[in-house]
Every structure is written in C-alpha cells, then in structure tokens.
Design a protein around this motif. Structure first.
Motif, short mmCIF file in Angstrom:
data_model
loop_
_atom_site.label_atom_id
_atom_site.label_comp_id
_atom_site.label_asym_id
_atom_site.label_seq_id
_atom_site.Cartn_x
_atom_site.Cartn_y
_atom_site.Cartn_z
N ARG A 36 8.84 22.68 82.20
CA ARG A 36 8.06 23.41 81.19
C ARG A 36 7.29 24.55 81.85
NH1 ARG A 36 5.85 22.71 75.92
NH2 ARG A 36 3.74 23.55 75.82
N ARG A 37 6.73 24.24 83.06
CA ARG A 37 6.00 25.28 83.78
C ARG A 37 6.93 26.44 84.13
NH1 ARG A 37 5.67 26.90 88.76
NH2 ARG A 37 6.84 25.16 89.61
N VAL A 38 8.16 26.11 84.56
CA VAL A 38 9.13 27.15 84.92
C VAL A 38 9.49 27.98 83.68
CG1 VAL A 38 11.52 27.50 85.69
CG2 VAL A 38 10.03 25.93 86.92
N ARG A 39 9.72 27.30 82.55
CA ARG A 39 10.05 28.03 81.31
C ARG A 39 8.90 28.93 80.88
NH1 ARG A 39 11.71 23.05 79.38
NH2 ARG A 39 9.95 23.03 77.95
N ILE A 40 7.69 28.40 80.97
CA ILE A 40 6.51 29.21 80.60
C ILE A 40 6.38 30.40 81.54
CG2 ILE A 40 3.99 29.22 80.49
CD1 ILE A 40 4.17 26.33 79.41
#
Length: 161
Positions: A36-40
């Motif tokens: 999720r952090r990477v997507r954000i």
C-alpha cells in the motif's frame, strides 16, 4: 486458576497470536502495508509528475498568450498605420482632383469669356459695318461712294477681327 475465565482468555489470546505468527500473518500484514505504501508513493510520484507537466504546459501557454498579444498589438499598430497612410493618400488624391476640376472650370470660364468677347466684337463689327454703309450711302453718291464703302467695310472688318 484453571477455572477462571481470565486465564482461558489469556491462553486463547496467546494461542491465537502464536497461530497468527506460525501462519505468517504478521508478514502478510507487513507486506500488505508495504504494498500500500508503494502504491501510495507511486501515486504521489505520478501526481508530482502530472503537476510538473501541468506547470510546464501552463508556462508554455502563458508564453504563447504573451506572444499572441504582442503579435495582435503589432497587427493593430500596422493596421492603424495603414489606415492613416490610406487616409493621407485619399486626401491627397481628393485635393489633386479638386485642383484639376478647378483648373478645368477656370479654363472653361476663360474660353467662354473669350468666345463671348469674340461674339460681341463680331456683332459690334456687323453693326458698325451696317452703320457705316448706311452713313456712306446717304452722304456719298456714285463710283466714289461705292469705293469708299468697300474700303471702309474692309478696314472695319480688319480692325475688329
């Protein structure tokens, strides 16, 4: 202690946490959070890139707008200069036309005056000849009278014309 509910709740909790650790749920949760952090982060990077593109596009359009305004101002200035030049040319042609027409009118007036003077002289000569003929016919008689009349008529014609 085996009969207390808190003991069994603690044992169940420890067993449940141990089961979660054994199944690797903590790694899955960490991986999900990392994903999720990477997507954000990717979305933030994309948003930053789009913002930079938008700013560059806006700067380009502002530059084009300024160029267009400058070109429009130059076109307006050129149109005004052309209009002033055309107006000056039209005024000059009008003045020349009026001058030519005035000269033509003056020439026609002079011709009319000269023609009127010539007609008046011709009429005066005809009247003078007729008067001289009448006077000489009454006062002189014979061949001498005829010679005098003819000579007088030719003299009057020569002088008046």
């Amino acid at each position: 202690m085996l009969y207390e509910a808190e003991f069994w709740v603690a044992v169940g909790t420890i067993f449940f946490i141990g089961l979660l650790i054994y199944l690797g749920v903590h790694k899955q949760v960490a991986d999900a959070l990392d994903g999720r952090r990477v997507r954000i982060q990717a979305e933030l990077d994309e948003a930053k890139r789009l913002k930079d593109e938008a700013l560059a596009l806006m700067a380009e359009y502002q530059r084009k707008k300024q160029e267009a305004e400058k070109e429009a101002a130059e076109l307006i200035a050129q149109a005004r200069a052309d209009a002033e030049r055309y107006a000056a040319e039209a005024k000059q042609r009008m003045d020349e036309f009026v001058t030519r027409r005035t000269k033509m009118a003056e020439t026609k007036i002079q011709q009319a005056e000269q023609q009127a003077v010539a007609e008046v002289r011709s009429a005066a000569a005809d009247v003078a000849i007729a008067a001289a003929s009448d006077i000489l016919a009454v006062t002189s008689k014979g061949k001498v009278a005829e010679d005098l009349i003819a000579k007088g008529i030719s003299d009057v014609k020569a002088r008046l014309n």
